[in-house]
Design a protein around this motif. Structure first.
Motif, mmCIF file in Angstrom:
data_model
loop_
_atom_site.group_PDB
_atom_site.id
_atom_site.type_symbol
_atom_site.label_atom_id
_atom_site.label_comp_id
_atom_site.label_asym_id
_atom_site.label_seq_id
_atom_site.Cartn_x
_atom_site.Cartn_y
_atom_site.Cartn_z
ATOM 1 N N VAL A 1 -84.183 14.498 -57.804
ATOM 2 C CA VAL A 1 -85.228 13.534 -58.136
ATOM 3 C C VAL A 1 -86.290 13.608 -57.039
ATOM 4 O O VAL A 1 -85.975 13.446 -55.858
ATOM 5 N N PHE A 2 -87.515 13.869 -57.416
ATOM 6 C CA PHE A 2 -88.639 13.824 -56.479
ATOM 7 C C PHE A 2 -89.373 12.497 -56.674
ATOM 8 O O PHE A 2 -89.830 12.190 -57.775
ATOM 9 N N ALA A 3 -89.461 11.715 -55.608
ATOM 10 C CA ALA A 3 -90.115 10.404 -55.659
ATOM 11 C C ALA A 3 -91.289 10.392 -54.686
ATOM 12 O O ALA A 3 -91.108 10.691 -53.501
ATOM 13 N N GLY B 1 -87.602 4.331 -61.627
ATOM 14 C CA GLY B 1 -87.675 5.272 -62.733
ATOM 15 C C GLY B 1 -86.375 5.955 -63.100
ATOM 16 O O GLY B 1 -86.163 6.299 -64.266
ATOM 17 N N CYS B 2 -85.499 6.164 -62.114
ATOM 18 C CA CYS B 2 -84.302 6.992 -62.340
ATOM 19 C C CYS B 2 -83.009 6.353 -61.845
ATOM 20 O O CYS B 2 -81.972 7.020 -61.791
ATOM 21 N N GLY B 3 -83.052 5.080 -61.467
ATOM 22 C CA GLY B 3 -81.850 4.451 -60.914
ATOM 23 C C GLY B 3 -80.651 4.520 -61.841
ATOM 24 O O GLY B 3 -79.515 4.720 -61.405
ATOM 25 N N VAL C 1 -84.644 18.644 -62.942
ATOM 26 C CA VAL C 1 -85.550 18.062 -61.947
ATOM 27 C C VAL C 1 -86.262 16.885 -62.601
ATOM 28 O O VAL C 1 -86.763 16.995 -63.731
ATOM 29 N N TYR C 2 -86.303 15.759 -61.892
ATOM 30 C CA TYR C 2 -87.016 14.573 -62.359
ATOM 31 C C TYR C 2 -88.156 14.288 -61.393
ATOM 32 O O TYR C 2 -87.956 14.258 -60.172
ATOM 33 N N LEU D 1 -87.143 20.202 -66.780
ATOM 34 C CA LEU D 1 -88.044 19.321 -66.041
ATOM 35 C C LEU D 1 -88.311 18.068 -66.854
ATOM 36 O O LEU D 1 -88.737 18.124 -68.006
ATOM 37 N N TRP D 2 -88.037 16.919 -66.235
ATOM 38 C CA TRP D 2 -88.231 15.620 -66.874
ATOM 39 C C TRP D 2 -89.195 14.792 -66.041
ATOM 40 O O TRP D 2 -89.163 14.826 -64.809
ATOM 41 N N GLU D 3 -90.038 14.026 -66.726
ATOM 42 C CA GLU D 3 -90.988 13.133 -66.065
ATOM 43 C C GLU D 3 -90.587 11.676 -66.297
ATOM 44 O O GLU D 3 -90.071 11.341 -67.363
ATOM 45 N N TYR D 4 -90.813 10.838 -65.299
ATOM 46 C CA TYR D 4 -90.600 9.404 -65.465
ATOM 47 C C TYR D 4 -91.888 8.665 -65.090
ATOM 48 O O TYR D 4 -92.604 9.055 -64.171
#
Length: 276
Positions: A54-56, A65-67, A162-163, A194-197
């Motif tokens: 996860v890239f934040a 977004g990804c918790g 990857v998020y 690749l996923w976007e939040y």
């Protein structure tokens, strides 16, 4: 009290009530928009056992977004790394009573605590420490260095997913993070989903006004009922963002902003990558 003062007070009162009405109306529109996306504009997503990074952009984006997906995967023993791109030091830049370095320290500790709740060990948390709010000001050399750091993490860990924040997330740091990560994936030569939040996209924009349907394309919803309490606890760790940091400050996050992140679903957007 003369008539002039009475009229001025009435004008101020009317202005305040009108502002509050418009704010509440926008909040309602935002909620309806998200519920439409959740139940009509997205497909169901099942959690997989694929490893992920996860890239934040900032400390709290990963929990918001990804918790849920982080907690679900960690309960299954799936390897996860979380990478914070900026140092988070810009969140209180208008507060002269607290230094930037102190904010950086506070937010780093909040992140470590939040991710521990979600099941991520400190050795799997990385801080790139780029200047918060200034990713758009990086020189070409600084951009290339950041991409290299990301690519090295991707190559070493070899994730299957990857998020990263949405490509149109209505925040310069968030949108630039997406571009940096996408470039790093290509540079690293790793094959990933690749996923976007979205953090700000669904708060700052309204459909048919300044939000296009194609910006919501490829939406998937993930049920996080079983780990919702963990996510909620992780979000509440970021007290520096949703509570005033001192008696003279207001909270960084606007009123009404957090409600959708406490729902038992997360929404992600499938992103396309060039074929290797």
């Amino acid at each position: 009290m003369n008539m002039g003062n009475i009229l001025n007070r009435l004008k101020v009162s009317l202005h305040n009530k009108l502002w509050l009405f418009n704010y509440r109306l926008r909040e309602l529109q935002i909620r309806l928009q998200f519920y439409w996306l959740l139940y009509r504009g997205s497909q169901p997503l099942n959690v997989s056992n694929k490893s992920l990074i996860v890239f934040a952009p900032h400390q709290d984006d990963e929990a918001l977004g990804c918790g849920g997906i982080i907690a679900l995967k960690r309960e299954q023993g799936v390897p996860i790394k979380v990478v914070f791109v900026t140092d988070g030091g810009g969140s209180h830049q208008d507060n002269t009573k607290i230094s930037r370095s102190k904010i950086v320290q506070i937010r780093k500790q909040e992140a470590l605590t939040a991710l521990n709740i979600l099941g991520v060990d400190s050795k799997d948390i990385h801080f790139l420490n780029k200047s918060d709010g200034s990713l758009h000001k990086m020189t070409e050399a600084e951009q290339q260095q950041t991409i290299e750091e990301m690519a090295q993490l991707l190559h070493t860990f070899g994730p299957q997913e990857v998020y990263v924040t949405h490509k149109k997330d209505r925040s310069r740091d968030h949108e630039i993070t997406y571009q940096l990560v996408k470039t790093a994936i290509i540079k690293a030569g790793v094959k990933v989903d690749l996923w976007e939040y979205a953090i700000w996209l669904l708060w700052k924009s309204l459909l048919f006004r300044d939000l296009k349907l194609d910006e919501l394309a490829g939406a998937y919803r993930l049920s996080i009922h079983t780990v919702q309490s963990k996510k909620n606890e992780a979000i509440k760790t970021y007290r520096s963002q949703y509570l005033p940091i001192d008696a003279e400050s207001s909270a960084v996050l606007p009123p009404g902003f957090l409600w959708r992140f406490f729902l038992p679903h997360e929404v992600f957007f499938k992103s396309e990558l060039p074929k290797l």
